[in-house]
Structure formats: structure tokens, C-alpha cells
Enzyme design. Structure first.
Site, PDB file in Angstrom:
ATOM      1  N   GLY A 150      16.490 -30.154   3.278  1.00 52.12           N
ATOM      2  CA  GLY A 150      16.904 -31.541   3.470  1.00 52.12           C
ATOM      3  C   GLY A 150      16.354 -32.192   4.727  1.00 52.12           C
ATOM      4  O   GLY A 150      15.274 -31.872   5.197  1.00 52.12           O
ATOM      5  N   SER A 151      17.152 -33.089   5.268  1.00 49.96           N
ATOM      6  CA  SER A 151      16.752 -33.989   6.339  1.00 49.96           C
ATOM      7  C   SER A 151      16.355 -33.272   7.632  1.00 49.96           C
ATOM      8  O   SER A 151      16.807 -32.164   7.916  1.00 49.96           O
ATOM      9  CB  SER A 151      17.932 -34.913   6.631  1.00 49.96           C
ATOM     10  OG  SER A 151      17.879 -35.431   7.928  1.00 49.96           O
TER      11      SER A 151
END
Lengths: 148, 423
Positions: A72-73
Site C-alpha cells: 500500500g501507501s
């Protein structure tokens, strides 16, 4: 627990590479799914919040977190950093896939961390096992919950 | 880890405490990765802002506390000198003009402004966008960068041919002060070659198509490096911006090749660099439809919030939306927020695009987005967006239902209050 078992707890030892120095022990929390930092955890409770994650609602605070790694981020490290500031970080991290997110995240969470183990920790270790992580020695010692 | 004489001097504190703490973080991080050395960088895009309630307690002690703790992972509070690398601020949580509409507390706005003032003088350029490459930071091929923001990282590596890993808040903070980042991953030529082939059986044309293709590829490929074959028409910045953001959301794609279009490969062979292909995927009408269905998380056709501009809109996207809304009014039950970098907003203002959007009832937002700020108009239950990334994150983060579609589907929903999109 089977109290008739006479044998002393048999420990399994895995060997790997230090990511972050230190020694910690505790109960294992194992997931075969990668974890998102930003958008994937609540940094005030140490709980996984991602919808459809098998650990949704479970807190890793104080546990030996055994997982494939980060996804993810790029806010991954910042969110695990906040778990430490809030006192809900895991006790140690054992992971299998190296990325910049997990490396930086483990460093700023400042807990013992280890990877590149000689056996797959995701199949050897189960949730509830007692695990000692000695990152400096490069060892992970597992006492199965059935033996505890 | 092997350090140069200058790096050792910084590590030992000869260039001040801030650089010593920055080097300490970079060495711990580099050793965690297994990197053998650092590489020079003069291009850092990071998250230095203080705009969330969790930062407030630290910021009250002073902005040097924020940088020391959150951007250097340092218990020692250090004076922050001027950045040595060209450095910019990525997206933040607060729109400096529209914070009231966002529902942000004034004290947080004041904190962000004070922090910007502190950082601005020290050389952190306040682009305040997820797309620094749209507003003046366009690294050249081969340039070593230290960027955060997954949608910017994939654009930097793939479209520009510059080199960055997905960095974090602490590593960009340290890189900005030292001009160094671990030499690992995508900084190394051999790690930039393709791993998987994606063969396209259908034409990929508009922005929505590119978003769907990206979301599909991220799902099937995870963190590997796809090489695309058969993309047909020439894509542009808008399409590749959406494609990359989608692939980095559903998976962890940080680099791809489109031979003949992206700069590091003119042919399939060159993209793989003589390595064997680990796997091949085919993308056709079936995969496109399945991906479209996956992105829909709503069953309610009545829409109350339309989010456009993730990643932040280009000037051409602003022109298109203004044109679609010209002399029209959005539905009274609907709110429309259109997001673009502040620098582009100024051009859009001058062109009359902002007026056209405002007169129709829409709001033009800068500096932030709903996923980053976690703020939506009060009472929002069902959203519609033209961004696969936003459709992926917003329902998970805020609990709303979401529709994904083309820009015209979203504008139609803004005007009618109903979702009528279809693939």
C-alpha cells in the site's frame, strides 16, 4: 493444553538476517496477508482495519507480528511510527518480503526485526506460539502453543 | 554500510546535529534493506506537513520537534537547517482556502500554516500535490530521486525514467538534509527490467480504460514489473497518471514498461533485458468487465458526492470538466469537488474554468484529497469518482459506498443525482 505431555517444551529454531537489532519475546500473531500502514491500521489501537483482511479488528500491540510484509501507501512507516509513539507497536516483526516500506517501517517502529529465515516463518509459526526473536544473533525460537 | 568521507563526517556530527541524526536514520534504514551504500540525490518529494490531530501535540512544542520526531525518527530535538537537496511537499490534509467546507478545525489550519512557514524558509517547496511532475518537478532520465506517494513513484520510474523507491516520511526527511538515500531497489539498473508480460486483446483508449487496465495489472502482478504489449493508441500524461495510480493501489507496482513509449525500452526484448519472462497475462473484454465490477462498491444509485481529480487533475482535465458543466447546475442533493494542484488552479482561474465549475455549483479543491484528509461532505453515503485509486481507498477508509466510471459518467451523476454509468 495436554498436561500429560511429559516432554519439556521443544523449541524450533529458525535462522535469518537482522533487520533491526534487539531481542524480544511474546505471543505470535501470524497472517499470510501483507498489511497496509496508511489506510490499513488504526495507529491509536494497533488494530488492522482493512476491509477483507483476515486480521481485521485484531490488534498487534505487544505481539510478535509474523507476516509477509508491507503493502500500500508510502505512509506505511509513518503509521507504524505512530503506533510506537502511542505505545501500541508490535513487540517484534518477522517478515518474508523485503521492501523499502517494511525496512523503513521496522526501523522507525524500533522493534527487533528479522527476515530471510531458513524456514518459512508463515508455515512454522502459528498464532499463539511463544516466540523469542534475537535479531542480533539472527535467531527466532518458537515454542508451539500445544507444548506451552 | 560503506560511507564516503563526506557521509562519515555528516554521520559524526561535523556538519551539525540535524545531519548527524539524518545520517543515523539513513544508515539504520540502509542496513535494514541490506544496501551496501548510499547514492546522491538532489530531488526529494516528501511529507513534511503538520495537518492532522495526531501531530498537534508534537507541533505545540515547536516545529523542530515535528521534523526531529516524524521526519528524522530522532529522540534528540535538532535545529533544522536549510535543505541541501531540491525538496518539495507532496499532498497535505488541508485545503488552505476550502478548509471550512472540509470541516477542518481552525487550530489545525493555523498549525499547517505555521509549519509551512517554517519549512518554506528552509527550502521545502509547497507544491502540496500528489503530482509534483505536473507543477515543475520533472526529473530527467536516470536522475536519482527520493520520492513518496505511490502514484508519483510509478510515474517517476516508468514514464520519466528517473529512479526512486517508495520512500517514507522519515527517509525523505533525512534525504532532504543530506542529499543521500540508500542505493537499493530501483536505483540499480538490473532491478528495473520487466518481469511479466501483459498482452492486450482490446484497445485501451480513454482515461477510464487506462484506469481499469492499471487496476487489473496491480491485482494480478502485485509488486512485479509488467511489460505491456499492444496498447494501441499513444497514451498521454493524463492516461498514464491514472494507469499508474490504479496499478499502485490494487497492487504495489512501482515500475512498468510500454516498449516504444516509456524511455527505458524500445522493444519487448529490451524491456526484459535478456531475462526470461516469469509469467504472461492476457487482458481482454472479460478482464475489463470483471475489473469494472470489482471497483463498484455501491448498490444505491442515488449519489450524494462526486470526487474528481485523483491523482490531481491536469489543466486539460480542468478544461474538460469546465466545458461539461458550462451553463449547467449540479443537482441540489449532490456535492462536487474537483481537485487540482494549486499552481494549475491559478491557470484554470485565469482561463475561466474555475468560474464555470463554481457557477454550476462545484468546488475546486487544492492541496488535499478526501482519501488523504479523510474528510467528505457531511452526511455522504454514496460517492462517484473517475479515479480507480479513490474508488479503492475511500470506501475502505470512510465507510461510504462507491461508484467508479468515466468523467462524463461522473459529471452526469453530478447533474442528475443518479448513477447511470456502465462499462
Amino acid at each position: 493444553m495436554d498436561i500429560s505431555t511429559e516432554a519439556k517444551p521443544e523449541a524450533i529454531e529458525l535462522r535469518g538476517r537482522k533487520v533491526v537489532a534487539g531481542r524480544a519475546e511474546g505471543e505470535a500473531l501470524v497472517t499470510t496477508e501483507t498489511i497496509s500502514g496508511w489506510g490499513g491500521i488504526n495507529e491509536r489501537t494497533g488494530t488492522v482495519i482493512e476491509r477483507r483482511h483476515e486480521m481485521r479488528g485484531v490488534s498487534f500491540a505487544g505481539k510478535i507480528l509474523v507476516f509477509p510484509g508491507a503493502k500500500g501507501s508510502s505512509g506505511w512507516s509513518a503509521y507504524f511510527h505512530m503506533t510506537r509513539l502511542n505505545g501500541v507497536q508490535p513487540a517484534a516483526m518477522i517478515f518474508t518480503r523485503m521492501t523499502t516500506k517494511i525496512a523503513l517501517g521496522a526501523v522507525v517502529t524500533r522493534v527487533p526485526a528479522i527476515t530471510e529465515l531458513d524456514q518459512d516463518p508463515l508455515s512454522v509459526i502459528e498464532t499463539g506460539d511463544w516466540v523469542v526473536v534475537d535479531a542480533d544473533a539472527g535467531t527466532v525460537t518458537v515454542t508451539k502453543k500445544s507444548r506451552r | 554500510m560503506n560511507l564516503t568521507d563526506h557521509e562519515k563526517a555528516m554521520y559524526d556530527g561535523e556538519h551539525g546535529r540535524a545531519k548527524a541524526r539524518a545520517m543515523d536514520l539513513l544508515v539504520r534504514y540502509g542496513e535494514a534493506l541490506g544496501a551496501e551504500r548510499l547514492v546522491e540525490t538532489n530531488n526529494v518529494a516528501g511529507a513534511f506537513n503538520a495537518s492532522t490531530p495526531s501531530v498537534q501535540a508534537i507541533a505545540e512544542k515547536g516545529m523542530e520537534h515535528v521534523y526531529s520526531e516524524l521526519n528524522l525518527d530522532s529522540d534528540e530535538v535538532v535545529e533544522v537547517p536549510h535543505m541541501v537537496a531540491h525538496t518539495c511537499q507532496l499532498i497535505t490534509g488541508i485545503d488552505n482556502d476550502n478548509w471550512e467546507l472540509q470541516g477542518v478545525d481552525k487550530s489545525l489550519v493555523d498549525m499547517q500554516r505555521a509549519n509551512e512557514k517554517y519549512l518554506g524558509r528552509r527550502g521545502v517547496n509547497m507544491f502540496a500535490t500528489c503530482t509534483p511532475y505536473q507543477v515543475g518537478n520533472v526529473p530527467v532520465k536516470g536522475e536519482h530521486c527520493a520520492w513518496m506517494e505511490s502514484s508519483a513513484v510509478i510515474y517517476c520510474n516508468s514514464v520519466l525514467g528517473a529512479r526512486t523507491n517508495v520512500e517514507g516520511k522519515e527517509s525523505t526527511g533525512a534525504a532532504a538534509l543530506t542529499g543521500r538515500i540508500p542505493y537499493w531497489g530501483f536505483h540499480i539498473t538490473e532491478n528495473r527490467r520487466g518481469t511479466h508480460l501483459v498482452e492486450l486483446d482490446i484497445d485501451v483508449d480513454d482515461m477510464m480504460d487506462w484506469g481499469l487496465l492499471g487496476y487489473y495489472i496491480g491485482e494480478v502482478i502485485g509488486e512485479e514489473i509488467p511489460v505491456l504489449k499492444g496498447t494501441g493508441r499513444q497514451p498521454d500524461l493524463i492516461k498514464l497518471k491514472h494507469f499508474g495510480a490504479a496499478a499502485a493501489s490494487s497492487g504495489g507496482v512501482e515500475m512498468y514498461h510500454i516498449p516504444g513509449i516509456t524511455p527505458e525500452a524500445d522493444s519487448i526484448e529490451e524491456a526484459f533485458g535478456g531475462r526470461s519472462i516469469k509469467g504472461t497475462f492476457r487482458y481482454g473484454a472479460k478482464e475489463r468487465r470483471e475489473t469494472y465490477e470489482k471497483l463498484q462498491s455501491s448498490t444505491d444509485k442515488k449519489v450524494d458526492f462526486i470526487m474528481l481529480g485523483c491523482p490531481h487533475n491536469s489543466i486539460d482535465q480542468m478544461a474538460l470538466i469546465a466545458h461539461m458543466l458550462e451553463n449547467k447546475k449540479i443537482h441540489s442533493d449532490v456535492q462536487l469537488w474537483v481537485h487540482t494542484p494549486r499552481a494549475i488552479k491559478q491557470v484554470a482561474e485565469r482561463n475561466g474554468y474555475i468560474d464555470a465549475i463554481r457557477e454550476a455549483g462545484g468546488v475546486v479543491m487544492s492541496d488535499t484529497c478526501p482519501a488523504i484528509s479523510r474528510r467528505l461532505p457531511a452526511g455522504t453515503k454514496v460517492i462517484a469518482t473517475d479515479s480507480a485509486k479513490q474508488a479503492h481507498y475511500l470506501p475502505a477508509i470512510t465507510g461510504v459506498q462507491g461508484w467508479f466510471g468515466s468523467v462524463s459518467d461522473c459529471v452526469d451523476a453530478a447533474l442528475t443525482g443518479q448513477w447511470n454509468g456502465r462499462v
